[in-house]
Scaffold this active site. Structure first.
Site, PDB file in Angstrom:
ATOM      1  N   SER A  48       0.857  -1.183   0.000  1.00 33.33           N
ATOM      2  CA  SER A  48       0.000   0.000   0.000  1.00 33.33           C
ATOM      3  C   SER A  48       0.892   1.232   0.000  1.00 33.33           C
ATOM      4  O   SER A  48       2.047   1.156   0.460  1.00 33.33           O
ATOM      5  CB  SER A  48      -0.859  -0.010   1.269  1.00 33.33           C
ATOM      6  OG  SER A  48      -1.502   1.223   1.467  1.00 33.33           O
ATOM      7  N   TYR A  61      -1.966  -0.619  10.595  1.00 27.93           N
ATOM      8  CA  TYR A  61      -2.020  -0.936   9.169  1.00 27.93           C
ATOM      9  C   TYR A  61      -0.718  -0.502   8.488  1.00 27.93           C
ATOM     10  O   TYR A  61      -0.106  -1.274   7.749  1.00 27.93           O
ATOM     11  CB  TYR A  61      -3.232  -0.248   8.520  1.00 27.93           C
ATOM     12  CG  TYR A  61      -3.348  -0.513   7.044  1.00 27.93           C
ATOM     13  CD1 TYR A  61      -3.941  -1.687   6.576  1.00 27.93           C
ATOM     14  CD2 TYR A  61      -2.869   0.397   6.114  1.00 27.93           C
ATOM     15  CE1 TYR A  61      -4.042  -1.941   5.219  1.00 27.93           C
ATOM     16  CE2 TYR A  61      -2.972   0.148   4.750  1.00 27.93           C
ATOM     17  CZ  TYR A  61      -3.560  -1.009   4.313  1.00 27.93           C
ATOM     18  OH  TYR A  61      -3.657  -1.263   2.965  1.00 27.93           O
TER      19      TYR A  61
END
Length: 176
Positions: A48, A61
């Protein structure tokens, strides 16, 4: 998420790390002997942009995706003298059913683009075909990745402005 107390439990941290980090590591470890036996092979890790830019409210995350990016880089270097290559693909927000309405609303409030999964898959396939080792998707996110690498203080200041809009989603509302 850590400081705001929204992590909820040790289990939330463990689950995030299990899905985003431990599973790719264990799968790679299990498949590596088969991959090394091939004339040409590729490990694709989907990270990501949050694996390169720590974003407030997404600490766990981000940590899991930063670790996956580091694993991909180190593994690529370890396998440099083999026929196995490693691609780290880092999309920005992707429009999937995994995103809650709260996460989608946050992305809209922050004017974060959300890509269609088919577009992300197409870009990853093109990166595989052109034998790239890294792929960052989305403008201006891929620019911010580069700026953050060289001038993290500048990104800190830019993100502080966005924090005024930020309302923490619950851990289950975050991108996985």
């Amino acid at each position: 998420e850590i400081l705001s107390g929204l992590v909820g439990s040790e289990m939330c941290i463990r689950d995030r790390l299990d899905i985003n980090l431990k599973a790719p590591l264990q799968l790679t470890r299990a498949c590596l002997p088969l991959l090394r036996a091939q004339p040409k092979a590729l490990v694709v890790n989907v990270g990501s942009t949050y694996g390169s830019i720590g974003y407030p409210g997404y600490a766990t995350y981000c940590a899991s995706k930063f670790a996956l990016r580091g694993f991909s880089e180190a593994l690529r270097r370890e396998l440099a003298d083999t026929t196995v290559n490693v691609l780290y693909a880092a999309p920005r927000a992707t429009r999937t059913t995994m995103n809650s309405s709260a996460a989608t609303a946050l992305n809209q409030a922050l004017k974060v683009g959300m890509d269609d999964p088919a577009d992300v898959a197409r870009a990853v396939l093109e990166a595989v075909q052109s034998e790239r080792t890294e792929l960052y998707l989305g403008w201006p996110e891929k620019l911010f990745v580069r700026i953050n690498g060289m001038l993290p203080g500048m990104v800190d200041r830019a993100l502080r402005k966005h924090c005024l809009l930020y309302t923490s989603p619950s851990p289950r509302d975050q991108r996985g």
